[in-house]
Scaffold this motif. Structure first.
Motif, mmCIF file in Angstrom:
data_model
loop_
_atom_site.group_PDB
_atom_site.id
_atom_site.type_symbol
_atom_site.label_atom_id
_atom_site.label_comp_id
_atom_site.label_asym_id
_atom_site.label_seq_id
_atom_site.Cartn_x
_atom_site.Cartn_y
_atom_site.Cartn_z
ATOM 1 N N LEU A 55 0.845 -1.185 0.000
ATOM 2 C CA LEU A 55 0.000 0.000 0.000
ATOM 3 C C LEU A 55 0.883 1.239 0.000
ATOM 4 N N LYS A 56 0.630 2.140 -0.962
ATOM 5 C CA LYS A 56 1.408 3.381 -1.048
ATOM 6 C C LYS A 56 0.454 4.556 -1.185
ATOM 7 N N LEU A 57 0.649 5.548 -0.358
ATOM 8 C CA LEU A 57 -0.070 6.802 -0.505
ATOM 9 C C LEU A 57 0.828 7.721 -1.322
ATOM 10 N N MET A 58 0.271 8.290 -2.380
ATOM 11 C CA MET A 58 1.033 9.120 -3.298
ATOM 12 C C MET A 58 0.405 10.519 -3.356
ATOM 13 N N ARG A 59 1.247 11.526 -3.556
ATOM 14 C CA ARG A 59 0.769 12.904 -3.726
ATOM 15 C C ARG A 59 1.303 13.435 -5.049
ATOM 16 N N TYR A 138 -2.027 3.623 -4.164
ATOM 17 C CA TYR A 138 -1.596 2.515 -5.006
ATOM 18 C C TYR A 138 -1.597 1.256 -4.149
ATOM 19 N N SER A 139 -2.186 0.194 -4.668
ATOM 20 C CA SER A 139 -2.129 -1.087 -3.959
ATOM 21 C C SER A 139 -1.763 -2.180 -4.944
ATOM 22 N N GLU A 140 -0.812 -3.005 -4.547
ATOM 23 C CA GLU A 140 -0.437 -4.174 -5.328
ATOM 24 C C GLU A 140 -0.741 -5.390 -4.468
ATOM 25 N N TRP A 141 -1.408 -6.373 -5.054
ATOM 26 C CA TRP A 141 -1.915 -7.541 -4.334
ATOM 27 C C TRP A 141 -1.105 -8.771 -4.712
ATOM 28 N N PHE A 142 -0.667 -9.499 -3.683
ATOM 29 C CA PHE A 142 0.179 -10.679 -3.867
ATOM 30 C C PHE A 142 -0.500 -11.914 -3.286
ATOM 31 N N ASN A 143 -0.258 -13.049 -3.918
ATOM 32 C CA ASN A 143 -0.649 -14.341 -3.371
ATOM 33 C C ASN A 143 0.570 -15.248 -3.493
ATOM 34 N N ASN A 144 0.952 -15.841 -2.362
ATOM 35 C CA ASN A 144 2.161 -16.681 -2.328
ATOM 36 C C ASN A 144 3.379 -15.934 -2.871
ATOM 37 N N ASN A 145 3.499 -14.655 -2.505
ATOM 38 C CA ASN A 145 4.617 -13.786 -2.903
ATOM 39 C C ASN A 145 4.704 -13.531 -4.402
ATOM 40 N N ILE A 146 3.617 -13.764 -5.122
ATOM 41 C CA ILE A 146 3.565 -13.493 -6.561
ATOM 42 C C ILE A 146 2.559 -12.377 -6.793
ATOM 43 N N SER A 147 2.974 -11.333 -7.506
ATOM 44 C CA SER A 147 2.066 -10.230 -7.801
ATOM 45 C C SER A 147 0.912 -10.733 -8.658
ATOM 46 N N ARG A 148 -0.321 -10.439 -8.215
ATOM 47 C CA ARG A 148 -1.505 -10.911 -8.931
ATOM 48 C C ARG A 148 -2.317 -9.781 -9.542
ATOM 49 N N GLY A 149 -2.159 -8.559 -9.008
ATOM 50 C CA GLY A 149 -2.926 -7.455 -9.558
ATOM 51 C C GLY A 149 -2.682 -6.164 -8.802
ATOM 52 N N PHE A 150 -3.302 -5.103 -9.305
ATOM 53 C CA PHE A 150 -3.156 -3.796 -8.661
ATOM 54 C C PHE A 150 -4.472 -3.037 -8.759
#
Length: 162
Positions: A55-59, A138-150
Motif C-alpha cells: 500500500l502506497k499513498l502518493m501525492r 496505489y495497492s499491489e496484491w500478492f498471493n504466495n509472494n507473486i504479484s496478482r494485480g493492482f
C-alpha cells in the motif's frame, strides 16, 4: 477542516489472468459532487490463502510521488487481528462496501460495491493531515509472494481551512 474528497480516476489490472481478472473497475457519479467506485474481481484459483498487499499513498507534485505511507502487510493476518494503526483507517473506508472483510481463505469473487466518497470524507482524512491537492492510493496484491494485480485509486482533496 471541512474536507471534500472526489474520485478522479481508477486503474485496476491483473498481472496473471489465469489467477484473477477484473470484470468491473469503474467510477460512477452519484450526483455532481459525489462519486462511487465499483470493482469486481473474478478469482479463477480458489481458495486463496497467503495474501499480502503493498500500500502506497502518493501525492501529485509534477507526477505522483510517495507521501507518508509505503508498506507491505499480510492481509490475512491483519483481518484476523485488526490492530495495525496505519492500516485500520484504510480498512474502515471499504469494509462495509466489500466482501473482503473476513479472514482468509477467500473462496469467492471479490467485490467492492458502491464505495462512495463520503466514506473517505468520514474516514482517513480525520486521521491523516493532508492539504488540498491530488492524491493516489496505489495497492499491489500478492498471493504466495507473486504479484496478482493492482488497484490504484486517484483522489482530489479540497476544503476550507478554519
Amino acid at each position: 477542516i471541512d474536507t471534500h474528497v472526489t474520485f478522479t480516476n481508477l486503474k485496476c489490472g491483473s498481472t496473471d489472468n489465469r489467477f484473477a481478472e477484473f470484470q468491473k473497475c469503474r467510477i460512477k457519479a452519484v450526483n455532481r459532487t459525489h462519486k462511487y467506485v465499483d470493482i469486481y474481481v473474478r478469482l479463477h484459483k480458489v481458495p486463496v490463502h497467503n495474501v499480502a498487499i503493498n500500500l502506497k499513498l502518493m501525492r501529485y507534485d509534477h507526477g505522483y510521488k510517495p507521501f507518508f505511507i509505503d508498506l507491505t502487510f499480510d492481509a490475512c493476518k491483519f483481518l484476523k487481528n485488526q490492530r495495525n494503526p496505519v492500516i485500520i483507517p484504510f480498512y474502515e473506508i471499504y469494509k462495509n462496501s466489500s466482501n473482503m472483510n473476513h479472514t482468509c481463505p477467500y473462496e469467492h469473487d471479490l467485490v467492492v460495491d458502491r464505495l462512495w466518497t463520503g466514506n473517505l470524507e468520514m474516514g482517513f482524512s480525520k486521521f491523516l493531515p493532508m492539504i488540498n491537492g491530488d492524491y493516489a492510493v496505489y495497492s499491489e496484491w500478492f498471493n504466495n509472494n507473486i504479484s496478482r494485480g493492482f488497484i490504484n485509486v486517484f483522489l482530489r482533496l479540497t476544503g476550507d481551512k478554519d
